[in-house]
Scaffold this motif. Structure first.
Motif, PDB file in Angstrom:
ATOM      1  N   ILE A  16       0.842  -1.200   0.000  1.00 17.76           N
ATOM      2  CA  ILE A  16       0.000   0.000   0.000  1.00 17.76           C
ATOM      3  C   ILE A  16       0.874   1.247   0.000  1.00 17.76           C
ATOM      4  CG2 ILE A  16      -1.762   1.287   1.277  1.00 17.76           C
ATOM      5  CD1 ILE A  16      -2.778  -1.433   2.336  1.00 17.76           C
ATOM      6  N   ASP A  17       1.926   1.229   0.813  1.00 20.77           N
ATOM      7  CA  ASP A  17       2.882   2.334   0.841  1.00 20.77           C
ATOM      8  C   ASP A  17       3.415   2.606  -0.573  1.00 20.77           C
ATOM      9  OD1 ASP A  17       4.907   3.957   2.775  1.00 20.77           O
ATOM     10  OD2 ASP A  17       6.027   3.088   1.095  1.00 20.77           O
ATOM     11  N   TRP A  18       3.723   1.554  -1.303  1.00 18.85           N
ATOM     12  CA  TRP A  18       4.255   1.685  -2.666  1.00 18.85           C
ATOM     13  C   TRP A  18       3.182   2.217  -3.622  1.00 18.85           C
ATOM     14  CZ3 TRP A  18       3.128  -0.531  -7.422  1.00 18.85           C
ATOM     15  CH2 TRP A  18       4.099  -0.371  -8.415  1.00 18.85           C
ATOM     16  N   LEU A  19       1.950   1.746  -3.464  1.00 26.45           N
ATOM     17  CA  LEU A  19       0.877   2.148  -4.368  1.00 26.45           C
ATOM     18  C   LEU A  19       0.578   3.645  -4.286  1.00 26.45           C
ATOM     19  CD1 LEU A  19      -1.612  -0.838  -3.866  1.00 26.45           C
ATOM     20  CD2 LEU A  19      -0.388  -0.281  -5.985  1.00 26.45           C
ATOM     21  N   ILE A  20       0.664   4.214  -3.090  1.00 27.45           N
ATOM     22  CA  ILE A  20       0.265   5.619  -2.927  1.00 27.45           C
ATOM     23  C   ILE A  20       1.459   6.570  -2.959  1.00 27.45           C
ATOM     24  CG2 ILE A  20      -1.765   4.940  -1.581  1.00 27.45           C
ATOM     25  CD1 ILE A  20      -0.334   5.957   0.942  1.00 27.45           C
ATOM     26  N   GLN A  21       2.656   6.070  -3.189  1.00 22.03           N
ATOM     27  CA  GLN A  21       3.863   6.894  -3.101  1.00 22.03           C
ATOM     28  C   GLN A  21       3.842   8.068  -4.089  1.00 22.03           C
ATOM     29  OE1 GLN A  21       7.535   5.215  -4.811  1.00 22.03           O
ATOM     30  NE2 GLN A  21       6.285   3.580  -5.705  1.00 22.03           N
ATOM     31  N   ASP A  22       4.460   9.143  -3.679  1.00 24.44           N
ATOM     32  CA  ASP A  22       4.698  10.310  -4.535  1.00 24.44           C
ATOM     33  C   ASP A  22       5.902  11.030  -3.928  1.00 24.44           C
ATOM     34  OD1 ASP A  22       4.599  12.342  -6.356  1.00 24.44           O
ATOM     35  OD2 ASP A  22       2.712  13.218  -5.634  1.00 24.44           O
ATOM     36  N   PRO A  23       7.123  10.584  -4.268  1.00 22.59           N
ATOM     37  CA  PRO A  23       8.329  11.096  -3.613  1.00 22.59           C
ATOM     38  C   PRO A  23       8.398  12.622  -3.612  1.00 22.59           C
ATOM     39  CG  PRO A  23       8.878   9.218  -4.993  1.00 22.59           C
ATOM     40  CD  PRO A  23       7.432   9.542  -5.267  1.00 22.59           C
ATOM     41  N   GLY A  24       8.695  13.169  -2.434  1.00 25.76           N
ATOM     42  CA  GLY A  24       8.801  14.614  -2.291  1.00 25.76           C
ATOM     43  C   GLY A  24       7.502  15.316  -1.943  1.00 25.76           C
ATOM     44  N   ASN A  25       6.398  14.582  -1.912  1.00 32.17           N
ATOM     45  CA  ASN A  25       5.094  15.165  -1.621  1.00 32.17           C
ATOM     46  C   ASN A  25       4.788  14.955  -0.135  1.00 32.17           C
ATOM     47  OD1 ASN A  25       2.293  15.662  -1.329  1.00 32.17           O
ATOM     48  ND2 ASN A  25       1.902  15.137  -3.473  1.00 32.17           N
ATOM     49  N   ALA A  26       4.807  16.054   0.631  1.00 35.17           N
ATOM     50  CA  ALA A  26       4.630  15.957   2.080  1.00 35.17           C
ATOM     51  C   ALA A  26       3.258  15.411   2.456  1.00 35.17           C
ATOM     52  CB  ALA A  26       4.839  17.331   2.725  1.00 35.17           C
ATOM     53  N   ALA A  27       2.234  15.754   1.671  1.00 31.93           N
ATOM     54  CA  ALA A  27       0.877  15.278   1.967  1.00 31.93           C
ATOM     55  C   ALA A  27       0.817  13.753   1.870  1.00 31.93           C
ATOM     56  CB  ALA A  27      -0.124  15.907   1.012  1.00 31.93           C
ATOM     57  N   VAL A  28       1.488  13.203   0.864  1.00 36.88           N
ATOM     58  CA  VAL A  28       1.499  11.750   0.697  1.00 36.88           C
ATOM     59  C   VAL A  28       2.371  11.102   1.768  1.00 36.88           C
ATOM     60  CG1 VAL A  28       2.102   9.851  -0.851  1.00 36.88           C
ATOM     61  CG2 VAL A  28       0.987  11.888  -1.753  1.00 36.88           C
ATOM     62  N   ALA A  29       3.449  11.753   2.154  1.00 42.48           N
ATOM     63  CA  ALA A  29       4.287  11.224   3.233  1.00 42.48           C
ATOM     64  C   ALA A  29       3.473  11.057   4.508  1.00 42.48           C
ATOM     65  CB  ALA A  29       5.487  12.141   3.468  1.00 42.48           C
ATOM     66  N   ASN A  30       2.590  12.014   4.790  1.00 37.49           N
ATOM     67  CA  ASN A  30       1.716  11.909   5.961  1.00 37.49           C
ATOM     68  C   ASN A  30       0.750  10.738   5.819  1.00 37.49           C
ATOM     69  OD1 ASN A  30       2.877  14.138   7.207  1.00 37.49           O
ATOM     70  ND2 ASN A  30       1.400  15.579   6.323  1.00 37.49           N
ATOM     71  N   GLU A  31       0.237  10.517   4.597  1.00 35.31           N
ATOM     72  CA  GLU A  31      -0.661   9.386   4.373  1.00 35.31           C
ATOM     73  C   GLU A  31       0.083   8.066   4.556  1.00 35.31           C
ATOM     74  OE1 GLU A  31      -2.503   9.884   0.555  1.00 35.31           O
ATOM     75  OE2 GLU A  31      -4.012  11.255   1.353  1.00 35.31           O
ATOM     76  N   GLN A  32       1.320   8.011   4.086  1.00 36.15           N
ATOM     77  CA  GLN A  32       2.115   6.801   4.252  1.00 36.15           C
ATOM     78  C   GLN A  32       2.371   6.506   5.733  1.00 36.15           C
ATOM     79  OE1 GLN A  32       5.189   8.220   1.477  1.00 36.15           O
ATOM     80  NE2 GLN A  32       4.983   6.273   0.386  1.00 36.15           N
ATOM     81  N   GLU A  33       2.594   7.550   6.505  1.00 34.47           N
ATOM     82  CA  GLU A  33       2.791   7.371   7.939  1.00 34.47           C
ATOM     83  C   GLU A  33       1.515   6.848   8.596  1.00 34.47           C
ATOM     84  OE1 GLU A  33       4.241   6.862  11.475  1.00 34.47           O
ATOM     85  OE2 GLU A  33       5.491   7.427   9.760  1.00 34.47           O
ATOM     86  N   PHE A  34       0.361   7.345   8.151  1.00 37.49           N
ATOM     87  CA  PHE A  34      -0.927   6.865   8.669  1.00 37.49           C
ATOM     88  C   PHE A  34      -1.107   5.382   8.341  1.00 37.49           C
ATOM     89  CE2 PHE A  34      -5.693   6.591   8.125  1.00 37.49           C
ATOM     90  CZ  PHE A  34      -5.988   6.624   9.480  1.00 37.49           C
TER      91      PHE A  34
END
Length: 296
Positions: free
Chosen positions: A215-233
Motif C-alpha cells: 500500500i505504501d508503494w501504491l500511494i507513493q509520490d516522492p517529495g510530496n509531504a501530503a502523501v508522506a503523511n498518508e504513508q505514515e498513517f
C-alpha cells in the motif's frame, strides 16, 4: 446517469493459480459478505486492468487473468453484481480499443475508467489512444466514463477539470488515507461547474503491510509531504490492533463524508482489500457504511 454504488475491488489473480482460484475467491466474497451483513449491499465488482509496472514493486507482477476472463469466472458466483473496470488505453489503437470497450460493455461492465502509462513511462508515451482522448472518442460507446482522481497530486485540479471537459462523468479516487479529498472537492466545486460522480476509495490495511509495504508503494509520490503523511498513517494502521485500526478508518471515513456530502457531487463508495478479502476488512467496511451509504 450515476452509478450510485458500493463497489468492491477484486484484482485478477495470477494465471499460474488457475481458474479454480478465481472461483474460490468469488465464493469467499459471497460468504464474507453474508457474515458481515453486506450481502445485497455490494452492487459492483471493480476489476483493474493490470499492466507490468516498476521493478521495485513489493509484490512481483506476474501474468494475470484478463479482466474479461476473470469476470466470466466470478460472475456466476456473484450473480447480483455488475462490473466496473479500469482500461489501459495507450497501447491500443482506436479500432482495437473500440472493440475492447464494446466487449466490456457486452459482458456487463457499466463503468470504465481510462488509465494511461505506468510510472516508469512519461505521459504521452505509447502509440495508442491517450486516456484523455478516449474520454471524448468513446462517449457514445461507454455511458459511465471514468478518470482516476489523486487529490494530493500537484496540478490535479486542472488535470481533473480537463478530463471532465473531455467527457469524464465520474472520478475514482486513489486510496484515501487522509481527508485531502475534502479540500480538493471544495475548491473544485468553487472553480468549475462540473459535478461528476465521485467514487471515494477506502482500503483496509492488514498487519502484513508492515512487512510487505504494498500500500505504501501504491500511494507513493516522492517529495510530496501530503502523501508522506498518508504513508505514515498507513504504517500506523498496519501496526495497531484490529479494534483501534477499525476505529481510525471509520473516523477518517466520517471526516471525508461530512466534508464532501453537501458539495453537490453524486457519491459512491469503492472498497479495496489490497492483500485479499478478509472478515476483518469487511467488518470495517460494514461499520463505515453504517455511518453513511449511497444505498440508504
Amino acid at each position: 446517469m450515476t452509478l450510485n454504488t458500493i463497489a468492491l475491488e477484486l484484482v485478477p489473480p495470477n494465471v499460474e493459480r488457475g481458474p479454480e482460484y478465481a472461483v474460490e475467491e468469488a465464493r469467499k466474497v459471497a460468504r464474507i459478505s453474508a457474515e458481515s451483513g453486506l450481502a445485497g449491499r455490494l452492487k459492483h465488482v471493480m476489476i483493474p486492468g493490470m499492466i507490468e509496472e516498476d521493478d521495485d514493486r513489493p509484490v512481483p507482477m506476474k501474468p494475470k487473468l484478463d479482466v474479461l476472463e476473470y469476470w466470466s469466472l466470478i460472475q456466476p458466483e456473484l450473480p447480483a453484481l455488475r462490473g466496473l473496470c479500469t482500461q489501459v488505453t495507450p497501447f491500443m489503437d482506436e479500432a482495437a480499443l473500440g472493440e475492447r470497450l464494446a466487449s466490456l460493455r457486452a459482458a456487463g461492465f457499466e463503468g470504465i475508467v481510462f488509465v494511461g502509462v505506468p510510472r516508469t513511462m512519461n505521459d504521452g508515451e505509447g502509440t495508442g489512444v491517450a486516456p484523455t482522448d478516449a474520454l471524448s472518442i468513446y462517449r457514445e460507446v461507454v455511458d459511465n466514463r471514468g478518470a482516476i482522481l489523486i487529490p494530493t497530486r500537484e496540478g490535479e485540479q486542472g488535470r481533473f477539470d480537463f478530463k471532465c471537459n473531455q467527457g469524464a462523468n465520474y472520478g475514482m479516487t486513489q486510496l484515501l488515507y487522509s481527508d485531502a479529498i475534502v479540500g480538493f472537492l471544495t475548491d473544485f466545486a468553487e472553480n468549475t461547474d462540473h459535478r461528476p460522480e465521485i467514487l471515494l476509495s477506502f482500503g483496509f490495511v492488514p498487519k502484513v503491510e508492515t512487512r510487505v509495504g504494498l500500500i505504501d508503494w501504491l500511494i507513493q509520490d516522492p517529495g510530496n509531504a501530503a502523501v508522506a503523511n498518508e504513508q505514515e498513517f498507513v504504517r500506523s494502521l498496519a501496526s495497531r490492533d484490529p479494534a483501534d485500526k477499525r476505529q481510525l478508518m471509520v473516523d477518517l471515513y466520517k471526516r471525508v463524508i461530512d466534508g464532501v456530502a453537501d458539495l453537490g457531487f453524486p457519491l459512491s463508495i469503492h472498497f479495496e482489500a489490497t492483500y485479499g478479502v478478509s472478515g476483518a476488512a469487511f467488518e470495517t467496511f460494514a461499520e463505515m457504511l453504517a455511518y453513511w451509504s449511497p444505498d440508504r
